[in-house]
Design an enzyme around this catalytic site. Sequence first.
Site, PDB file in Angstrom:
ATOM      1  N   SER A  50       0.856  -1.182   0.000  1.00 34.39           N
ATOM      2  CA  SER A  50       0.000   0.000   0.000  1.00 34.39           C
ATOM      3  C   SER A  50       0.894   1.234   0.000  1.00 34.39           C
ATOM      4  CB  SER A  50      -0.896  -0.037   1.247  1.00 34.39           C
ATOM      5  OG  SER A  50      -1.638   1.158   1.356  1.00 34.39           O
TER       6      SER A  50
ATOM      7  N   LYS B 152      -1.334  -1.026  -4.234  1.00 31.97           N
ATOM      8  CA  LYS B 152      -2.502  -0.211  -3.874  1.00 31.97           C
ATOM      9  C   LYS B 152      -2.004   1.195  -3.616  1.00 31.97           C
ATOM     10  CE  LYS B 152      -5.006   0.076   0.438  1.00 31.97           C
ATOM     11  NZ  LYS B 152      -5.705  -0.681   1.503  1.00 31.97           N
TER      12      LYS B 152
ATOM     13  N   LYS C  42      -2.921   5.152  -2.404  1.00 30.32           N
ATOM     14  CA  LYS C  42      -3.887   5.995  -1.714  1.00 30.32           C
ATOM     15  C   LYS C  42      -4.288   7.135  -2.643  1.00 30.32           C
ATOM     16  CE  LYS C  42      -4.032   3.955   2.331  1.00 30.32           C
ATOM     17  NZ  LYS C  42      -5.299   3.477   2.917  1.00 30.32           N
TER      18      LYS C  42
ATOM     19  N   ASP D 149      -7.243   3.220  -2.854  1.00 30.72           N
ATOM     20  CA  ASP D 149      -7.977   3.307  -1.581  1.00 30.72           C
ATOM     21  C   ASP D 149      -8.134   4.781  -1.224  1.00 30.72           C
ATOM     22  OD1 ASP D 149      -9.061   3.067   0.939  1.00 30.72           O
ATOM     23  OD2 ASP D 149      -7.377   1.953   1.822  1.00 30.72           O
TER      24      ASP D 149
ATOM     25  N   GLU E 202     -11.227   1.000  -3.322  1.00 32.73           N
ATOM     26  CA  GLU E 202     -11.545   0.729  -1.914  1.00 32.73           C
ATOM     27  C   GLU E 202     -12.102   1.967  -1.234  1.00 32.73           C
ATOM     28  OE1 GLU E 202      -8.290  -1.188   0.076  1.00 32.73           O
ATOM     29  OE2 GLU E 202      -8.977  -0.666   2.089  1.00 32.73           O
TER      30      GLU E 202
ATOM     31  N   ASP F 152     -13.949  -1.247   3.379  1.00 31.43           N
ATOM     32  CA  ASP F 152     -13.028  -1.421   4.508  1.00 31.43           C
ATOM     33  C   ASP F 152     -13.736  -0.844   5.743  1.00 31.43           C
ATOM     34  OD1 ASP F 152     -11.001  -1.133   6.405  1.00 31.43           O
ATOM     35  OD2 ASP F 152      -9.572  -0.140   5.099  1.00 31.43           O
TER      36      ASP F 152
ATOM     37  N   LYS G 269      -9.772  -6.419   8.565  1.00 30.88           N
ATOM     38  CA  LYS G 269      -8.638  -6.115   9.442  1.00 30.88           C
ATOM     39  C   LYS G 269      -9.015  -6.581  10.838  1.00 30.88           C
ATOM     40  CE  LYS G 269      -7.309  -1.919   6.949  1.00 30.88           C
ATOM     41  NZ  LYS G 269      -7.589  -0.468   6.863  1.00 30.88           N
TER      42      LYS G 269
ATOM     43  N   GLY H 159      -4.151  -4.055   6.384  1.00 30.83           N
ATOM     44  CA  GLY H 159      -3.179  -3.748   7.428  1.00 30.83           C
ATOM     45  C   GLY H 159      -3.339  -2.329   7.918  1.00 30.83           C
TER      46      GLY H 159
HETATM   47  O1  OSB Z   1      -7.236   1.965   4.775  1.00 25.85           O
HETATM   48  O2  OSB Z   1      -6.086   0.251   4.377  1.00 25.85           O
HETATM   49  C1  OSB Z   1      -6.193   1.346   4.946  1.00 25.85           C
HETATM   50  C2  OSB Z   1      -2.953   2.214   6.816  1.00 25.85           C
HETATM   51  C3  OSB Z   1      -3.445   2.948   7.860  1.00 25.85           C
HETATM   52  C4  OSB Z   1      -4.799   3.166   7.926  1.00 25.85           C
HETATM   53  C5  OSB Z   1      -5.655   2.662   6.955  1.00 25.85           C
HETATM   54  C6  OSB Z   1      -5.163   1.904   5.899  1.00 25.85           C
HETATM   55  C7  OSB Z   1      -3.765   1.710   5.831  1.00 25.85           C
HETATM   56  C8  OSB Z   1      -3.124   1.000   4.741  1.00 25.85           C
HETATM   57  C9  OSB Z   1      -1.767   0.394   5.036  1.00 25.85           C
HETATM   58  O3  OSB Z   1      -3.535   0.949   3.607  1.00 25.85           O
HETATM   59  C10 OSB Z   1      -1.726  -1.063   4.828  1.00 25.85           C
HETATM   60  C11 OSB Z   1      -0.479  -1.650   5.439  1.00 25.85           C
HETATM   61  O4  OSB Z   1      -0.422  -1.823   6.686  1.00 25.85           O
HETATM   62  O5  OSB Z   1       0.451  -1.921   4.676  1.00 25.85           O
HETATM   63 MG    MG Z   2      -8.503   0.890   3.436  1.00 33.04          MG
END
Ligand code: OSB
Ligand code: MG
Length: 375
Positions: free
Chosen positions: A137, A163, A165, A190, A216, A241, A265, A293
């Site tokens: 991510s 992925k 952001k 995401d 996402e 999520d 999660k 995660g």
């Molecule tokens: O929305 O998936 C999420 C990290 C912090 C808060 C929300 C998210 C995330 C990630 C990181 O996308 C995923 C990772 O731990 O590698």
């Molecule tokens: Mg997410």
Amino acid sequence: MPALRRFTLDELEMPLVEPFETSFGVERRRRLLIVRLESTEGDVGLGECVAARDPLYSGESVATARWMIQTYLAPLLWQEGLLSPQEFSRRAAAWRGNPMAKAAVELALWDLWARRHRRSLSRELGGRRNRVEVGVSVGIQATVPALVRRVGEYLTDGYRRIKVKVRPGWDAGPVAALRREFPDLRLWVDANQAYPVTAIDAVRRWATRYGVEQVEQPFPEHALAGHARLVRGARFRVCLDESIGDLATLDAALGMKALTSLNVKAGRVGGLGPGRELGRRAARASLPAWIGGMLETGIGRAHNVALASLPPFTFPADLSASDRYYVPDLVEPAFELGPGSTLAVPQGHGIGVEIVDSTYRKHLRRRRELRRKAP
Ligand code: OSB
Ligand code: MG
């Protein structure tokens, strides 16, 4: 009958290898809580709380989780012999909300029980895989070329699913550039709820045009109908999520056809037991599920990898190697990326990784023993 001997609540501060920016903010140093349980038989269990310092991703924070654990959750464990994780979840359900606080304790109980049974956590949960497929991510970067470079580095490392952001103003441009540079890239995005439902046409347009495989949580967590509109006729998957915290909400979302992928999660849904239930319900509905995660250290990562080894979780997880988050990690052995964009599922007892004391002490900011109240 064993009982609890010690309940320790630690607060640590871990610097990330690089800042992680999302639609809700930038994280540079993660504040986190670790629950450590010790039984009268000498077995230990660890759990990591995914609540962040500030309530930006969800309503919980380190401070609310600490308060919840101290005031309501720890006393449950002192009341009698060693609670099973399932019994803990049943009792903790008397209190509304606070799933991240509940998960921290539940995860520690699973580790403790798996160690007691001299089994890996993966086996204890019913896991079937020795390796789990993972992706990475990637946070919002300063510039589009910086993002392209970063993604290129992760692909060189061996990650096969990326992925990124997104948020209003950081979407079509970056995604177009990635598609131009990497025509075969398996690309997910995401938004962490950053778009109003009125942005539906714009989101659909760039996601379709640049071959995004999965979008996402574009809209606010309660906007199930908006997500259902995006699902209709979409050539990409719509993943939820933040929206899906429990089985009732998953059922409602399935009934509305508001999702075509589910991010589970453990730390967000109250623990491994609730996460496993969501996965099973998704599988029954033929809904692909995968493990997300929250920038966990090796402790929470080990729990997540164990959960990802269960059959319902078929899509590549947001669980990357330790060096993508923390160097050094809090545990040994650290997680390393293996063949085919995978992480190995630890086979030792419990979570199968051990704390490195010197690293742990270096980052420890506060320790509190939660004792049984005097009768
Ligand atoms: O929305 O998936 C999420 C990290 C912090 C808060 C929300 C998210 C995330 C990630 C990181 O996308 C995923 C990772 O731990 O590698
Ligand atoms: Mg997410």
